[in-house]
Design an enzyme around this catalytic site. Structure first.
Site, short mmCIF file in Angstrom:
data_model
loop_
_atom_site.label_atom_id
_atom_site.label_comp_id
_atom_site.label_asym_id
_atom_site.label_seq_id
_atom_site.Cartn_x
_atom_site.Cartn_y
_atom_site.Cartn_z
N GLY A 21 0.77 -1.25 0.00
CA GLY A 21 0.00 0.00 0.00
C GLY A 21 0.80 1.29 0.00
O GLY A 21 0.22 2.37 0.11
N VAL A 22 2.14 1.20 -0.14
CA VAL A 22 2.94 2.43 -0.06
C VAL A 22 3.06 3.15 -1.41
O VAL A 22 3.53 4.29 -1.47
CB VAL A 22 4.37 2.18 0.50
CG1 VAL A 22 4.30 1.73 1.95
CG2 VAL A 22 5.12 1.17 -0.36
N THR A 25 3.10 0.04 -7.02
CA THR A 25 2.50 -0.13 -8.34
C THR A 25 2.40 1.21 -9.07
O THR A 25 2.80 1.33 -10.23
CB THR A 25 1.11 -0.78 -8.21
OG1 THR A 25 1.28 -2.04 -7.57
CG2 THR A 25 0.45 -0.99 -9.55
N ASP A 47 3.08 -9.26 -8.85
CA ASP A 47 2.19 -9.27 -7.69
C ASP A 47 0.94 -10.09 -8.03
O ASP A 47 0.24 -9.76 -8.98
CB ASP A 47 1.80 -7.81 -7.37
CG ASP A 47 0.92 -7.72 -6.13
OD1 ASP A 47 0.49 -8.78 -5.62
OD2 ASP A 47 0.65 -6.60 -5.69
N GLU A 225 5.88 6.71 7.84
CA GLU A 225 5.21 6.05 8.97
C GLU A 225 6.16 5.01 9.55
O GLU A 225 6.95 4.41 8.81
CB GLU A 225 3.92 5.35 8.48
CG GLU A 225 2.80 6.34 8.20
CD GLU A 225 1.53 5.65 7.69
OE1 GLU A 225 1.42 4.41 7.84
OE2 GLU A 225 0.68 6.37 7.14
N ASN A 252 6.79 8.40 -0.33
CA ASN A 252 5.48 8.72 -0.93
C ASN A 252 4.51 9.24 0.14
O ASN A 252 4.75 9.09 1.34
CB ASN A 252 4.92 7.45 -1.59
CG ASN A 252 3.72 7.73 -2.45
OD1 ASN A 252 3.45 8.87 -2.85
ND2 ASN A 252 2.97 6.69 -2.76
N1 ADP Z 1 0.95 9.96 -3.61
C1 ADP Z 1 -0.25 9.41 -3.50
N2 ADP Z 1 -1.34 10.16 -3.23
C2 ADP Z 1 -2.57 9.62 -3.13
N3 ADP Z 1 -2.83 8.31 -3.29
C3 ADP Z 1 -1.79 7.50 -3.57
C4 ADP Z 1 -0.45 7.99 -3.69
N4 ADP Z 1 0.36 6.96 -3.99
C5 ADP Z 1 -0.43 5.86 -4.05
N5 ADP Z 1 -1.71 6.18 -3.82
C6 ADP Z 1 -2.88 5.29 -3.75
O1 ADP Z 1 -2.65 4.38 -2.69
C7 ADP Z 1 -3.12 3.08 -3.02
C8 ADP Z 1 -1.96 2.10 -2.97
O2 ADP Z 1 -1.03 2.43 -3.99
P1 ADP Z 1 -0.28 1.29 -4.84
O3 ADP Z 1 0.55 1.98 -5.84
O4 ADP Z 1 -1.28 0.29 -5.32
O5 ADP Z 1 0.60 0.68 -3.68
P2 ADP Z 1 1.31 -0.76 -3.56
O6 ADP Z 1 1.55 -1.24 -4.95
O7 ADP Z 1 2.57 -0.46 -2.81
O8 ADP Z 1 0.39 -1.63 -2.80
C9 ADP Z 1 -3.73 3.22 -4.40
O9 ADP Z 1 -5.10 3.41 -4.27
C10 ADP Z 1 -3.06 4.45 -4.99
O10 ADP Z 1 -3.87 5.10 -5.94
MG MG Z 2 1.01 -3.05 -5.84
#
Ligand code: ADP
Ligand code: MG
Length: 316
Positions: A21-22, A25, A47, A225, A252
């Site tokens: 969730g960081v 992707t 993933d 965090e 991020n």
């Molecule tokens: N800088 C940002 N501002 C707002 N939302 C974000 C930001 N970066 C990521 N998100 C949102 O957070 C969620 C998780 O992002 P994601 O890229 O899927 O993370 P991961 O692949 O690490 O699980 C998604 O809904 C994405 O759109």
């Molecule tokens: Mg991801």
């Protein structure tokens, strides 16, 4: 600060990793968009949750597809199960012969054994798929989006695991070879030996790319965090053990606005963690990305993220 050096000649494999969730992707896709300006780029998701389709708002799946609306960018969501069954189908006769000649198992047992899942096999197969693409050489840059930390670590330790399997298989074979030589005095290499040799070569090829910091770079993604910082620390430690290089880190979800009391409070709360990231990961360049008002979905939002990561296109 912006992400730097990804256009360097020879740097072919860029892997994003970090806690769930960081923003891995989102950042991987934004990077692939940037690189596709000048390079033929393949975006690969390993993933199992396969969120690149959702984030790009177009179906990708387990076949390489051109990303519509973007020149020079293709993508694939690697499905480990399918990669594994493809591998088993392709090498069924060698696998069976290996077990027939090195064990006392009968045909039924062998068939059953081949259907069992082996710990780590998913990541090995995913990584093998990536390396096969790199060796086909149709693209200049390969950008990999991984599942949360544990998976990324298993992915990068997959050559070691594969090497261990090959060693066990070679040892089993050695007994067989010894028997044949004792009885007939003459042993001819067969397809199982060639198969094991080719797996051994795969291990070497993967290691040669992973450990060569001119060819491969791992980009950790973190947020301000406590848990995310701890997990990033563990990730970097493990990467270091595998001699995999990181030069920069994405921080991020940094609060930019102080427009309301809530934002002010969030921003103040993040400050100590941003400082902690600076102090903990001193060797890495930090690239801060602001928290957007909305989730990052679709090409427009991804292009905004891309500008945060690489700088404003007009000013470049
Ligand atoms: N800088 C940002 N501002 C707002 N939302 C974000 C930001 N970066 C990521 N998100 C949102 O957070 C969620 C998780 O992002 P994601 O890229 O899927 O993370 P991961 O692949 O690490 O699980 C998604 O809904 C994405 O759109
Ligand atoms: Mg991801």
């Amino acid at each position: 600060m912006a992400l730097a050096g990804l256009e360097n000649d020879g740097l072919i494999l860029i892997i994003f990793g970090g806690k769930g969730g960081v923003g891995k992707t989102s950042c991987a896709i934004a990077t692939a968009l940037e690189l596709s300006e000048n390079f033929k780029t393949l975006l690969i998701s390993t993933d199992p949750a396969h969120s690149i389709s959702d984030c790009l708002e177009q179906h990708i799946g387990f076949n390489v597809r051109e990303v519509s609306g973007i020149e020079n960018l293709a993508a694939i969501e690697v499905v480990a199960d399918e990669a594994l069954s493809g591998f088993k189908t392709e090498h069924q006769s060698e696998l069976k012969k290996l077990l027939e000649t090195s064990t006392n198992l009968d045909n039924e047992d062998i068939d059953e054994l081949l259907t069992l899942s082996i710990p780590g096999i998913d990541e090995v197969m995913s990584f093998k798929t990536i390396i096969d693409f790199i060796e086909e050489g149709q693209y200049n840059k390969y950008v990999v989006d991984t599942a949360p930390t544990g998976h990324a670590l298993r992915l990068i330790s997959s050559p070691k695991l594969l090497d261990e399997w090959v060693k066990v298989a070679a040892r089993m074979r050695w007994k067989y070879r010894y028997m044949i030589t004792s009885f007939s005095g003459n042993y001819q290499q067969d397809e199982v030996d060639s198969f094991l040799l080719s797996l051994k070569k795969t291990v070497k090829r993967i290691e040669n790319i992973l450990r060569d910091n001119t060819k491969c770079e791992f980009i950790p993604v973190c947020i301000p965090e406590a848990m995310a910082i701890m997990e990033t620390g563990r990730l970097l430690e493990e990467l270091g053990k595998s001699e995999i290089i990181s030069r920069q880190i994405i921080v991020n979800n940094v609060m930019a606005s102080e427009a309301c009391g809530f934002c002010k409070q969030r921003k103040a709360g993040q400050l100590k963690y941003i400082r902690q990231i600076d102090e903990t990961f001193t060797q890495l360049n930090k690239v801060e990305v602001p928290m957007f008002a909305e989730e990052i979905k679709g090409l427009e939002a991804l292009n905004q993220l891309r500008m945060c990561l690489f700088g404003d296109m007009e000013r470049r």
